[in-house]
Design a protein around this motif. Sequence first.
Motif, PDB file in Angstrom:
ATOM      1  N   ARG A   5       1.058  -1.376  -0.224  1.00  0.00           N
ATOM      2  CA  ARG A   5      -0.129   0.406   0.100  1.00  0.00           C
ATOM      3  C   ARG A   5       1.122   1.047   0.281  1.00  0.00           C
ATOM      4  O   ARG A   5       0.429   2.194  -0.834  1.00  0.00           O
ATOM      5  N   LEU A   6       1.862   0.980   0.956  1.00  0.00           N
ATOM      6  CA  LEU A   6       2.556   2.699   1.394  1.00  0.00           C
ATOM      7  C   LEU A   6       3.911   2.439  -0.224  1.00  0.00           C
ATOM      8  O   LEU A   6       3.880   3.892  -0.322  1.00  0.00           O
ATOM      9  N   ILE A  22       1.483  13.219   6.255  1.00  0.00           N
ATOM     10  CA  ILE A  22       0.549  13.965   7.251  1.00  0.00           C
ATOM     11  C   ILE A  22      -0.254  12.593   7.841  1.00  0.00           C
ATOM     12  O   ILE A  22      -0.538  11.942   7.424  1.00  0.00           O
ATOM     13  N   GLY A  23      -0.358  12.482   9.822  1.00  0.00           N
ATOM     14  CA  GLY A  23      -0.035  11.287  10.462  1.00  0.00           C
ATOM     15  C   GLY A  23       0.201   9.885   9.997  1.00  0.00           C
ATOM     16  O   GLY A  23      -0.037   8.760   9.622  1.00  0.00           O
ATOM     17  N   SER A  24       1.929  10.176  10.018  1.00  0.00           N
ATOM     18  CA  SER A  24       2.683   9.268   9.123  1.00  0.00           C
ATOM     19  C   SER A  24       3.024   8.356  10.273  1.00  0.00           C
ATOM     20  O   SER A  24       3.797   7.349  10.033  1.00  0.00           O
ATOM     21  N   ASP A  25       2.786   8.238  11.448  1.00  0.00           N
ATOM     22  CA  ASP A  25       3.289   6.924  12.582  1.00  0.00           C
ATOM     23  C   ASP A  25       4.384   7.048  12.983  1.00  0.00           C
ATOM     24  O   ASP A  25       5.094   7.850  13.085  1.00  0.00           O
ATOM     25  N   GLY A  45       4.025  14.395  10.327  1.00  0.00           N
ATOM     26  CA  GLY A  45       3.110  15.299  11.043  1.00  0.00           C
ATOM     27  C   GLY A  45       2.614  13.911  11.561  1.00  0.00           C
ATOM     28  O   GLY A  45       2.457  12.958  11.342  1.00  0.00           O
ATOM     29  N   VAL A  47      -0.381  13.767  15.034  1.00  0.00           N
ATOM     30  CA  VAL A  47      -1.066  14.895  16.159  1.00  0.00           C
ATOM     31  C   VAL A  47      -1.013  14.165  17.654  1.00  0.00           C
ATOM     32  O   VAL A  47      -1.472  14.396  18.499  1.00  0.00           O
ATOM     33  N   VAL A  48      -1.324  12.643  16.969  1.00  0.00           N
ATOM     34  CA  VAL A  48      -0.968  12.242  18.726  1.00  0.00           C
ATOM     35  C   VAL A  48       0.067  11.460  19.053  1.00  0.00           C
ATOM     36  O   VAL A  48       1.091  11.119  18.523  1.00  0.00           O
ATOM     37  N   PRO A  51       2.563   8.352  18.558  1.00  0.00           N
ATOM     38  CA  PRO A  51       2.920   7.803  16.981  1.00  0.00           C
ATOM     39  C   PRO A  51       3.608   8.681  16.710  1.00  0.00           C
ATOM     40  O   PRO A  51       4.903   8.681  16.462  1.00  0.00           O
ATOM     41  N   ALA A  73       2.012  17.809  15.642  1.00  0.00           N
ATOM     42  CA  ALA A  73       0.539  19.383  15.234  1.00  0.00           C
ATOM     43  C   ALA A  73       0.078  18.156  14.403  1.00  0.00           C
ATOM     44  O   ALA A  73      -0.080  17.077  14.136  1.00  0.00           O
ATOM     45  N   SER A  74      -1.462  18.722  14.515  1.00  0.00           N
ATOM     46  CA  SER A  74      -3.157  18.276  13.700  1.00  0.00           C
ATOM     47  C   SER A  74      -2.272  18.920  12.056  1.00  0.00           C
ATOM     48  O   SER A  74      -2.774  19.947  11.891  1.00  0.00           O
ATOM     49  N   CYS A  91      -2.585   9.026   4.464  1.00  0.00           N
ATOM     50  CA  CYS A  91      -3.015   8.018   4.194  1.00  0.00           C
ATOM     51  C   CYS A  91      -3.656   7.519   5.231  1.00  0.00           C
ATOM     52  O   CYS A  91      -2.866   7.653   6.889  1.00  0.00           O
ATOM     53  N   GLY A  92      -3.893   5.550   4.936  1.00  0.00           N
ATOM     54  CA  GLY A  92      -4.460   5.197   6.235  1.00  0.00           C
ATOM     55  C   GLY A  92      -5.610   6.114   7.221  1.00  0.00           C
ATOM     56  O   GLY A  92      -5.002   5.332   8.363  1.00  0.00           O
ATOM     57  N   ILE A 101      -9.310  17.145   7.408  1.00  0.00           N
ATOM     58  CA  ILE A 101      -7.385  17.382   7.255  1.00  0.00           C
ATOM     59  C   ILE A 101      -7.575  18.286   5.761  1.00  0.00           C
ATOM     60  O   ILE A 101      -6.865  19.898   6.227  1.00  0.00           O
ATOM     61  N   GLN A 120      -4.767   8.483   0.174  1.00  0.00           N
ATOM     62  CA  GLN A 120      -4.861   6.598   0.645  1.00  0.00           C
ATOM     63  C   GLN A 120      -6.148   6.803   1.686  1.00  0.00           C
ATOM     64  O   GLN A 120      -5.747   6.757   3.085  1.00  0.00           O
TER      65      GLN A 120
HETATM   66  N1  SAM Z   1       0.203   6.493   7.402  1.00  0.00           N
HETATM   67  C1  SAM Z   1       0.411   5.982   7.473  1.00  0.00           C
HETATM   68  C2  SAM Z   1       0.026   5.098   7.268  1.00  0.00           C
HETATM   69  O1  SAM Z   1      -0.864   5.038   6.182  1.00  0.00           O
HETATM   70  O2  SAM Z   1       1.105   3.853   7.266  1.00  0.00           O
HETATM   71  C3  SAM Z   1      -0.249   6.236   9.072  1.00  0.00           C
HETATM   72  C4  SAM Z   1      -0.979   5.266   9.723  1.00  0.00           C
HETATM   73  S1  SAM Z   1      -2.625   5.102  10.653  1.00  0.00           S
HETATM   74  C5  SAM Z   1      -3.609   4.241  10.549  1.00  0.00           C
HETATM   75  C6  SAM Z   1      -3.176   6.400  11.328  1.00  0.00           C
HETATM   76  C7  SAM Z   1      -2.569   8.044  11.465  1.00  0.00           C
HETATM   77  O3  SAM Z   1      -2.964   9.493  11.930  1.00  0.00           O
HETATM   78  C8  SAM Z   1      -2.564   8.002  13.492  1.00  0.00           C
HETATM   79  O4  SAM Z   1      -1.389   7.521  13.605  1.00  0.00           O
HETATM   80  C9  SAM Z   1      -3.212   8.618  13.874  1.00  0.00           C
HETATM   81  O5  SAM Z   1      -2.256   9.556  14.752  1.00  0.00           O
HETATM   82  C10 SAM Z   1      -3.133  10.086  12.522  1.00  0.00           C
HETATM   83  N2  SAM Z   1      -3.727  11.093  12.533  1.00  0.00           N
HETATM   84  C11 SAM Z   1      -4.523  11.350  12.692  1.00  0.00           C
HETATM   85  N3  SAM Z   1      -5.881  12.369  13.020  1.00  0.00           N
HETATM   86  C12 SAM Z   1      -4.301  13.431  12.414  1.00  0.00           C
HETATM   87  C13 SAM Z   1      -4.434  14.635  12.251  1.00  0.00           C
HETATM   88  N4  SAM Z   1      -5.544  15.215  12.764  1.00  0.00           N
HETATM   89  N5  SAM Z   1      -3.424  14.800  12.452  1.00  0.00           N
HETATM   90  C14 SAM Z   1      -2.627  14.850  12.356  1.00  0.00           C
HETATM   91  N6  SAM Z   1      -1.988  13.137  12.208  1.00  0.00           N
HETATM   92  C15 SAM Z   1      -3.541  12.374  12.328  1.00  0.00           C
END
Ligand code: SAM
Length: 229
Positions: A5-6, A22-25, A45, A47-48, A51, A73-74, A91-92, A101, A120
Amino acid sequence: QLSKRLETVASFVPKKSRVADIGSDHAYLPIYLVNQGVIDFAVAGEVVKGPFENAKNQIIESGLTEKVIARMASGLNAIEQEDEIDVITICGMGGMLIANILEDGFQEGKLSGKERLILQPNVVEVEVRMWLKNHAYKIVAEEILEENEKIYEIIVAEKSSEEVELSIEEAIFGVELPKKNSAVFVKKWRQEQKHIDRIIENLQKAKKPNLSKITELEGMKKRIEEVLK
Ligand code: SAM
């Protein structure tokens, strides 16, 4: 080893671009892109906190602290103007969250319009495509793939100077995906048809069946049938 996927997401990142994931985990995607020699700079990036810590640790372990910067950051607030980001990957996550977002980032002036968006969504892709259309982003590529019995769509979009046309069918099924009509695409929508059938069956069992909901679902089934024809 990056997920298929990635890896597919990565294949849409142009060489030498500056990426915000964004939401990089674990920051797997930006780390992979740098290690493959595709890019030299990325922001990861999150937000939690958990991760975000994962991302930081992975970046340190990979020896890439000069090239991949983790920011807590969010959404698009992880992006600074000086970063000169030209690719944003999200993604994800669910399609609704991705659209939110993007909308928040748009409202806060975080999108210059020069960025390629590589998105994604795990579900409700329609929300993502509608957001893109409403903000004049044209879908330039799409992919669908299956991994570990899950089906994923990837949507690549760039800002257009003109209004973007997108029919309801295209918003639901995609612009490129129905044309390609791959086995995975057909599988996804056959599964969806079965899912709808089960919902209709349950609705019909009710004492007073919700007829308008049933009609709506029948309509969706018809749309699917048309696309798969
Ligand atoms: N992007 C990676 C992937 O595709 O494998 C990780 C996906 S993971 C399921 C989703 C991530 O998005 C989580 O780590 C979560 O904390 C983060 N996330 C959710 N809302 C967010 C926001 N508003 N800003 C930044 N990160 C966010």
